[in-house]
Structures are given as structure tokens and as C-alpha cells.
Design an enzyme around this catalytic site. Structure first.
Site, PDB file in Angstrom:
ATOM      1  N   TYR A 137     -51.049 -89.563  -9.043  1.00  0.00           N
ATOM      2  CA  TYR A 137     -50.128 -88.480  -8.688  1.00  0.00           C
ATOM      3  C   TYR A 137     -50.829 -87.282  -8.054  1.00  0.00           C
ATOM      4  CZ  TYR A 137     -45.991 -85.519  -8.719  1.00  0.00           C
ATOM      5  OH  TYR A 137     -44.950 -84.717  -8.329  1.00  0.00           O
TER       6      TYR A 137
ATOM      7  N   TYR B 295     -61.274 -98.125 -12.933  1.00  0.00           N
ATOM      8  CA  TYR B 295     -60.077 -98.910 -12.591  1.00  0.00           C
ATOM      9  C   TYR B 295     -59.474 -98.328 -11.317  1.00  0.00           C
ATOM     10  CZ  TYR B 295     -55.429-101.097 -13.312  1.00  0.00           C
ATOM     11  OH  TYR B 295     -54.256-101.798 -13.186  1.00  0.00           O
TER      12      TYR B 295
ATOM     13  N   THR C 219     -52.154-100.473 -18.409  1.00  0.00           N
ATOM     14  CA  THR C 219     -50.826-100.300 -17.808  1.00  0.00           C
ATOM     15  C   THR C 219     -49.838-101.323 -18.353  1.00  0.00           C
ATOM     16  OG1 THR C 219     -52.002 -99.672 -15.788  1.00  0.00           O
ATOM     17  CG2 THR C 219     -49.644-100.044 -15.601  1.00  0.00           C
TER      18      THR C 219
END
Length: 291
Positions: free
Chosen positions: A109, A135, A46
Site C-alpha cells: 500500500y 517475501y 497471507t
């Protein structure tokens, strides 16, 4: 020390002022963190702003890190997303020969159930030719991978070897440490509670602050692993204000200001992220100067 015990750092993707990938700065950062004593490197997580990188840019970042690393440290590649089929296809076709593991984020999402998360990682594990680090980061994915799901995955798939746990919940982290099989690594994904997690039996961290201050942070983790608690906490509290500051206005905007203050790279981030404000920039510069 075995692979993935200690401090891994989630590498940024430095950009020039025109927003193109700054290869020279990335090489400098790789050498800086290796010289600082970290144990392994995480590519295209990220913090790398991988959501805003094209396929060609991702390949350029991978090539740059591999060449700069010169096989000195283990490498982990971020391979995750919310389209299971696409990830499976990527794992089957991508050249992963330079990497020691993948880091794969829980689907975001879509908000899958625990069974959906299990089936997603079952598909990932069966497709991956190298070990898998799970993760869990509910603040980004909108769903929490529960310890029971992690334990089930760890028991069912030998190549699922670890979890980067970033729920920010020390109780959940302790449940993972207690309940997962022997040899399974529980890695902190939250810089502020890294030391408590290590002292509770965690394996270390995949860090953001450790990229800006690799010497101090990786030493703190090693002291924690060696149960030198007082010395470890001296370093923890020395860095605590900086940990708060680098996340205050978003990641990696904060850590890129640290790199700018150290003349390692520009502070450029890509939209929808924006730079930190002048007040925070000044505070981070002052912290770097004082440390």
C-alpha cells in the site's frame, strides 16, 4: 537436506461455520501435510487470512501449530506489514523461540522506493533474533522488490537468508538465483513455476497447492532438486489444472474447498473473501476424487 530447501506450505487458518478458529481442523491439517512429506511449515502468512485475525486468534494459531508439530518440522512465522516501527517492536517483544525463521512481506500500500524497501528490511534484519526470509509479491504489495535490492540486502545482512519470490516472473527469478550470494535461497512463491525455478537453481517453494496435495507436490520438488526432470514434470502436469483452479477465485477460498472435499476442514473464509462458486466447487471435488 538443509532447512527451507524443498517444500514449505503456507498453512490456512480453518474456521468453523460461525467463523471462529477451528483448532481441531488446524491440528488435522498440520498432521496431514507432515504425513504428506513436506519439509517445513509457514504460520500466519497471507494464506492464513492473517489480515482478518485478532491478536488473540494469532496467538491461538501459533500455539496450536507448535503443539501439533511436536518439533517434527522447522517452523516459519509470518511477521510483516507496512508499518516498519510496529514490526520492529513486535520482533523485539514476541517469543520466537519455537520458530526457525520469519517470513516478512515487502511493505504493501505505501509503495516505497527501492531504497525504502532496503531501509525497511535493514530495520527488520537488525531487530530479528532469528533468520529472515524476504517475501516479494507485487500482485499484493503494488511494488516489486528488484533483484538489485535483494542482492544488496543479502550481502549486507547475514541473517537475511532467503527470498520467497512470487512476482511470477521466471526471468527475475533466474536473475536472483544468478546474482545472490552462495547459500542464499531463492524460494518460489508461485506454485505453477516452482519446477522451472527449481531446475534453474531455486531452493524449492512455499506452496499453497502443496498443502492440499502434499505427497505429490513435495515429491515433484524433490525430483526437481535431484534433477529427475521427466519424472518431476509428470507430477507437475498432473497437478497443473488444480493449481489454476485453487487461485481462480482467490486464495485461500480455493484451497479450503480442497480441504472440504478431503473432510479436513470447513470451506469457511472471512470477509472480504467469499467462497468459490458452485461450478468451481464441483470441479475441485472432481479433481480430488480423480487424483
Amino acid at each position: 537436506m538443509q532447512k527451507f530447501v524443498g517444500t514449505g506450505v503456507a498453512l490456512v487458518t480453518p474456521f468453523k461455520k460461525d467463523f471462529s478458529v477451528d483448532v481441531d481442523a488446524l491440528e488435522k491439517i498440520v498432521n496431514y501435510v507432515i504425513d504428506g512429506g513436506v519439509e517445513y511449515l509457514v504460520v500466519l502468512g497471507t494464506t492464513a487470512e492473517s489480515a482478518t485475525l485478532s491478536s488473540e486468534e494469532k496467538d491461538l494459531v501459533i500455539k496450536t501449530v507448535i503443539e501439533a508439530n511436536k518439533k517434527r518440522l522447522p517452523l516459519v512465522l509470518g511477521v510483516g506489514g507496512n508499518n516498519t516501527h510496529q514490526i520492529v517492536e513486535e520482533l523485539k517483544t514476541k517469543d520466537l523461540s519455537a520458530f526457525d525463521a520469519i517470513l516478512s512481506v515487502s511493505p504493501y500500500y505505501n509503495k516505497p522506493t527501492q531504497e525504502g524497501i532496503y531501509q525497511h528490511f535493514k530495520a527488520v534484519a537488525e531487530a530479528s533474533p532469528i533468520p529472515v526470509i524476504l517475501y516479494n509479491v507485487p500482485g499484493r504489495t503494488a511494488s516489486n522488490m528488484l533483484p538489485s535490492t535483494v542482492v544488496r540486502l543479502a550481502n549486507d545482512f547475514e541473517n537475511i537468508i532467503a527470498i520467497k519470490e512470487a512476482a511470477g516472473d521466471i526471468v527475475q527469478a533466474m536473475q536472483l538465483i544468478q546474482q545472490t550470494p552462495k547459500g542464499f535461497l531463492v524460494i518460489s512463491g508461485d506454485d505453477m513455476i516452482t519446477l522451472p525455478m527449481v531446475l534453474a537453481g531455486g531452493a524449492g517453494v512455499i506452496s499453497v497447492i502443496g498443502e492440499g496435495f502434499p505427497k505429490e507436490f513435495s515429491e515433484m520438488v524433490r525430483l526437481g532438486l535431484d534433477r529427475k526432470v521427466d519424472e518431476a514434470y509428470i507430477l507437475h502436469y498432473k497437478l497443473a489444472d488444480a493449481i489454476d483452479m485453487i487461485f481462480e477465485q482467490g486464495n485461500p477460498a480455493g484451497i479450503k474447498e480442497v480441504f472440504a472435499a478431503k473432510d479436513l476442514s470447513e470451506n469457511t473464509v472471512r470477509l472480504p473473501l467469499v467462497n468459490v462458486n458452485q461450478d468451481l466447487r464441483n470441479r475441485l471435488k472432481e479433481f480430488v476424487k480423480q487424483l
